[in-house]
Design an enzyme around this catalytic site. Structure first.
Site, short mmCIF file in Angstrom:
data_model
loop_
_atom_site.label_atom_id
_atom_site.label_comp_id
_atom_site.label_asym_id
_atom_site.label_seq_id
_atom_site.Cartn_x
_atom_site.Cartn_y
_atom_site.Cartn_z
N SER A 11 -73.62 -67.47 1.38
CA SER A 11 -72.38 -66.93 1.92
C SER A 11 -72.54 -65.44 2.14
O SER A 11 -73.28 -64.77 1.41
CB SER A 11 -71.24 -67.17 0.94
OG SER A 11 -71.51 -66.42 -0.23
N LYS A 12 -71.81 -64.95 3.12
CA LYS A 12 -72.02 -63.54 3.47
C LYS A 12 -71.48 -62.60 2.40
O LYS A 12 -71.82 -61.43 2.40
CB LYS A 12 -71.46 -63.23 4.84
CG LYS A 12 -69.98 -63.32 4.97
CD LYS A 12 -69.62 -62.96 6.40
CE LYS A 12 -68.21 -63.35 6.69
NZ LYS A 12 -67.97 -63.77 8.03
N ARG A 13 -70.69 -63.11 1.49
CA ARG A 13 -70.24 -62.25 0.40
C ARG A 13 -71.41 -61.88 -0.51
O ARG A 13 -71.39 -60.86 -1.17
CB ARG A 13 -69.18 -62.96 -0.43
CG ARG A 13 -67.83 -62.97 0.24
CD ARG A 13 -66.80 -63.63 -0.65
NE ARG A 13 -65.81 -64.32 0.17
CZ ARG A 13 -64.82 -63.72 0.80
NH1 ARG A 13 -64.66 -62.43 0.67
NH2 ARG A 13 -63.97 -64.40 1.53
N ARG A 47 -71.93 -53.18 0.46
CA ARG A 47 -72.24 -54.00 -0.72
C ARG A 47 -73.23 -53.26 -1.63
O ARG A 47 -73.14 -53.27 -2.85
CB ARG A 47 -72.79 -55.35 -0.29
CG ARG A 47 -72.63 -56.36 -1.41
CD ARG A 47 -73.20 -57.71 -1.11
NE ARG A 47 -72.48 -58.42 -0.08
CZ ARG A 47 -73.04 -58.79 1.07
NH1 ARG A 47 -74.29 -58.50 1.34
NH2 ARG A 47 -72.33 -59.43 1.95
#
Ligand code: GLU
Length: 502
Positions: A255-257, A470
């Site tokens: 997932s891009k998170r 991030r």
């Protein structure tokens, strides 16, 4: 009878960024088709009109082309089974829904969303499986006709056996058994006359003469509905092969998170398409001699489904980077590497985006190097101290970074859209915009005084900005005090209602 030509397809829905998972599934379908001298088809599954968009469709096609996964039939090039965009095939699906209704294999459902909500609440309270309860299945035909004449809106639902077990054959997993009680009376045609994924997918796979479906394992639970549709239509079902999902290093679904998922991120970082394909090929598959580095042509040559392993393949950036380095060092001569660098970012088009941002700050041309370094870099070396040079305390910066990370998914990715996003965040956090921005200059451009932030973010693109934010969050850690943790959740909660989920 001779075996039919192998025909495979990848059928992405054009929502959001082009996903590495789409490239992974496309790669396996491509290799299987080519290995058997067959055809690989691209079909755009854009029946969800609210979420599908032409930019995303173009990005999927461009990214597949960049990777070298070209299709034999599909949008832009056409073919004998077109159109290859589901939004252009509405009449075909309606015809097939009518056929199911006529044969008694589907039924009209007039239930309102209020009734369905109520039904779900009751099912949950009674601990029963969620799913349509079949109220309209029992409507007498005269009542159906009367309600149709009265112009009541309806959907078309699939009739599902009320007992027993469905057995679906999967080329990798053998027989998969799913109780019919777990299979919903799926909506096939929505109130607006558009099909759902299930109807459109089955009808198209049949009409496009697909022989093998290689797709992600998240579709296993849909297979019984699809099998039923093939039976109702009297068609032979293509062979099914559910590929293991790509995973984050913590084994959750990629997932891009947690991990960059957009193919554009990898392009932007300067991964070579052949290295990315090679790496995706190693997810779930291996060469007979276990070699780690192989070309697309070699993968096609040696491809077989038997060599797919079902363990959850972990998408590990460090391994990909190592492999990419090998491709750069071992497969490009100096001239070829220079060409790649030019193609990547040392080109007129990219320079023309940067020059207006830095011209005012140049005394000599050699100032260009330090001023534009962040535009030719991946993740930046930054520290928590640098992020905290402004007026905000550590918890507030941590909150601002997290909120921005969530919010950027729905922001319009233009200078003005990005500015509007920051203004809104400043208002919601009750801080001044000029106090909010300094840590973002550091996170995005590596230093507080640098090229204008909103322009930089537009040019760098959403994917690289997401990765840099991030990275900044990793340097700083989460907000420390309980109050601030609550505050963050509150701000994120408000955001998630309008945010994109993956
Ligand atoms: N449109 C579906 C997707 O986005 C296709 C699934 C399938 O291959 O059947 O993945």
């Amino acid at each position: 009878m001779s075996n039919p030509v192998v025909r495979t397809r990848v059928a992405p829905s054009p929502t959001g960024d082009p996903h590495v998972g789409t490239a992974y599934v496309a790669l396996f379908n491509y290799c299987f088709a080519k290995k058997h001298g067959g055809q690989f088809i691209l079909r755009i599954e854009d029946t969800d009109t609210a979420r599908s968009n032409p930019q995303s469709e173009a990005a999927i096609m461009n990214s597949l082309r960049w990777l070298g996964l070209t299709w034999d039939e599909g949008p832009e090039i056409g073919g004998p089974h077109g159109p290859y965009r589901q939004s252009e095939r509405g009449a075909i699906y309606r015809e097939h829904a009518d056929r199911l209704l006529r044969d008694g294999n589907a039924f009209r459902c007039f239930c309102t969303s209020e009734r369905l909500d109520e039904m779900r609440i009751q099912q949950r309270a009674a601990g029963r499986n969620a799913g349509y309860d079949g109220l309209c299945l029992r409507l007498p035909e005269t009542e159906v006709q009367a309600r149709l004449v009265a112009g009541e809106p309806y959907v078309v639902r699939l009739k599902v056996p009320d007992h027993g077990t469905c057995v679906v054959k999967d080329l990798l997993r053998g027989d998969i058994e799913i109780g019919w009680d777990l299979v919903d009376m799926q909506i096939l045609l929505k109130q607006d006359g558009m099909p759902t994924y299930h109807l459109a997918n089955v009808v198209d796979d049949h009409l496009m003469e697909i022989t093998h479906i290689l797709r992600g394992e998240e579709w296993i639970n849909s297979a019984p509905k699809h099998q039923l549709l093939y039976q109702y239509f009297g068609w032979q079902m293509p062979a099914l092969c559910h590929l293991p999902l790509l995973r984050n290093p913590d084994k959750s679904k990629l997932s891009k998170r947690k991990n960059p998922t957009s193919i554009w991120f990898y392009k932007r970082m300067g991964y070579l398409p052949e290295a990315l394909l090679n790496y995706l090929g190693r997810m779930a598959w291996s060469m007979p001699d276990d070699s780690e580095k192989f070309s697309l042509a070699k993968m096609v040559e040696h491809f077989s489904l038997e060599r797919i392993s079902l363990g959850g393949p972990v998408f590990d950036l460090q391994k990909l980077q190592w492999l990419n380095g090998r491709w750069i060092r071992e497969d490009l001569d100096e001239k070829a590497l220079a060409d790649r660098v030019r193609e990547w970012a040392l080109n007129e088009n990219y320079l023309m985006k940067l020059v207006p941002l830095v011209q005012k700050r140049l005394a000599v041309l050699s100032d260009l190097g330090p001023l534009t370094a962040p535009f030719f870099s991946g993740l930046l070396e930054i520290t928590a101290d640098q992020l905290l040079q402004g007026k905000l305390d550590a918890d507030t910066v941590a909150i601002a970074l997290e909120v921005t990370l969530a919010r950027m998914e729905v922001a319009e990715w233009t200078k003005s859209g990005i500015e509007a996003m920051f203004r809104d965040i400043a208002t919601k956090m009750e801080i001044k915009l000029r106090d909010l921005l300094p840590p973002f200059y550091v996170a995005i451009n590596g230093q507080p005084a640098s090229a204008p932030l909103f322009d930089s973010m537009e040019i760098l693109g959403r994917d690289l900005c997401r990765a840099r934010l991030r990275h900044a969050i990793t340097q700083l850690g989460e907000p420390k005090s309980d109050d601030n943790k609550r505050r963050l959740n509150e701000l994120l909660g408000r955001q998630e209602k309008s945010g994109e989920e993956e």
